[in-house]
Design an enzyme around this catalytic site. Structure first.
Site, PDB file in Angstrom:
ATOM      1  N   LYS A 196       2.534  -2.835  -3.052  1.00  0.00           N
ATOM      2  CA  LYS A 196       1.680  -2.093  -2.149  1.00  0.00           C
ATOM      3  C   LYS A 196       1.187  -3.014  -1.040  1.00  0.00           C
ATOM      4  O   LYS A 196       1.169  -4.231  -1.177  1.00  0.00           O
ATOM      5  CB  LYS A 196       0.480  -1.501  -2.901  1.00  0.00           C
ATOM      6  CG  LYS A 196       0.857  -0.611  -4.080  1.00  0.00           C
ATOM      7  CD  LYS A 196       1.540   0.656  -3.620  1.00  0.00           C
ATOM      8  CE  LYS A 196       1.786   1.585  -4.803  1.00  0.00           C
ATOM      9  NZ  LYS A 196       2.474   2.826  -4.404  1.00  0.00           N
ATOM     10  N   THR A 197       0.759  -2.407   0.063  1.00  0.00           N
ATOM     11  CA  THR A 197       0.215  -3.193   1.166  1.00  0.00           C
ATOM     12  C   THR A 197      -1.100  -3.828   0.744  1.00  0.00           C
ATOM     13  O   THR A 197      -2.046  -3.135   0.385  1.00  0.00           O
ATOM     14  CB  THR A 197      -0.016  -2.300   2.393  1.00  0.00           C
ATOM     15  OG1 THR A 197       1.219  -1.686   2.762  1.00  0.00           O
ATOM     16  CG2 THR A 197      -0.541  -3.117   3.564  1.00  0.00           C
ATOM     17  N   GLN A 198      -1.166  -5.140   0.768  1.00  0.00           N
ATOM     18  CA  GLN A 198      -2.386  -5.841   0.423  1.00  0.00           C
ATOM     19  C   GLN A 198      -3.223  -6.143   1.663  1.00  0.00           C
ATOM     20  O   GLN A 198      -4.433  -6.237   1.592  1.00  0.00           O
ATOM     21  CB  GLN A 198      -2.051  -7.154  -0.297  1.00  0.00           C
ATOM     22  CG  GLN A 198      -1.250  -6.952  -1.575  1.00  0.00           C
ATOM     23  CD  GLN A 198      -1.966  -6.064  -2.580  1.00  0.00           C
ATOM     24  OE1 GLN A 198      -3.150  -6.234  -2.844  1.00  0.00           O
ATOM     25  NE2 GLN A 198      -1.244  -5.098  -3.126  1.00  0.00           N
ATOM     26  N   ASP A 215       2.194   1.673   5.955  1.00  0.00           N
ATOM     27  CA  ASP A 215       1.346   2.710   5.370  1.00  0.00           C
ATOM     28  C   ASP A 215       1.458   4.006   6.163  1.00  0.00           C
ATOM     29  O   ASP A 215       1.403   5.100   5.583  1.00  0.00           O
ATOM     30  CB  ASP A 215      -0.108   2.240   5.325  1.00  0.00           C
ATOM     31  CG  ASP A 215      -0.378   1.303   4.160  1.00  0.00           C
ATOM     32  OD1 ASP A 215       0.504   1.182   3.284  1.00  0.00           O
ATOM     33  OD2 ASP A 215      -1.450   0.681   4.124  1.00  0.00           O
TER      34      ASP A 215
END
Length: 276
Positions: A50-52, A109
């Site tokens: 996932k995008t951190q 996202d």
């Protein structure tokens, strides 16, 4: 499941362990296959992350209400950190026939949200009940989605402007939602740097008028704001698209630009080869 005397197993299904306090193999007692006890994992799960934090990002989106509907604008730049890397990115996305969203923030996202919205529109179409999702419904879905991801401590690193016109009532919708689940609607909206630089211009040129601007005036206001953003925002580009949504439908223009003047830069200290 019957209550046992072992309080540590209360609320826990028998399949969490093979043996219980009374002895015996639970898989034999309940004739459960081994596949029910085995935790299946995706072999590629480790490669999916996932995008951190935002990496490739887009900057401002602006929107306003005008006489016949809603107008949005966003430039075509996606920056890789401080590098103006991708200069042909469309940050305005059509959802259904009467709604358009504009995205600032992380582009991966944004792509995820696009896929979510496309699935939503397809599901609604498959019901075949004569109803379609309007801008108000899309806005409610977006606000729920963003707040849900924020509550999971796994936010979508975006700020969205949702604009549209209900095809039946003609009611315009212009609203904002961000990664914290913050939502509001207003006659003029800007995300990111535009919320500081363009909003004062939009309020003066749109909200302070007695009558809302017509389409030509609204486009001139949009171009003025995009020019100011290009001058002031280091993460912007003089190449942008404008979306127009009316009761008849929504359309996104080809990329356009505005005339700018940089002659004054020669007199700015630190510009070019100047040393003093």
């Amino acid at each position: 499941m019957a209550m046992t005397n072992n309080f540590t197993s209360w609320g826990r299904p028998f399949t969490d362990a093979k043996m219980d306090m009374y002895g015996g193999d639970i898989t034999q007692r309940y004739q459960l296959g081994s596949e029910h006890l085995q935790q299946h994992s995706d072999k590629f799960a480790d490669a999916v992350q996932k995008t951190q934090q935002p990496i490739v990002t887009g900057t401002s989106v602006i929107g306003l209400k005008y006489k016949d509907g809603i107008m949005l604008a966003a430039d075509n730049l996606a920056s890789y950190g401080s590098l103006a890397r991708f200069k042909d990115i469309q940050r305005l996305h059509s959802v259904g026939s009467h709604t358009i969203i504009g995205a600032a923030g992380d582009m991966s996202d944004f792509q995820h949200v696009q896929h979510q919205l496309e699935s939503l529109v397809i599901d609604e179409y498959c019901h075949d009940d004569g109803h379609a999702l309007g801008p108000a419904q899309i806005y409610e879905y977006m606000s729920t989605l963003m707040y849900h991801r924020r509550s999971q401590l796994n936010p979508l690193w975006n700020a969205f402007v949702v604009g549209g016109v209900d095809p039946k009532s003609g009611e315009p919708t212009l609203a904002y939602v961000d990664l914290l689940g913050t939502t509001y609607s207003a006659p003029t909206i800007g995300t990111g740097y535009a919320s500081m630089i363009a909003i004062p211009l939009l309020r003066r040129l749109v909200e302070d008028r007695k009558e809302p601007p017509n389409e030509e005036e609204a486009l001139d206001i949009i171009k003025t704001c995009m020019k100011v953003l290009f001058y002031r925002d280091a993460r912007s580009l003089n190449k942008f698209q404008v979306a127009k949504i009316t009761k008849e439908g929504a359309e996104i223009s080809p990329s356009m630009s505005v005339e700018t003047e940089w002659g004054f830069a020669e007199g700015i200290r630190g510009y070019g080869g100047q040393t003093q």
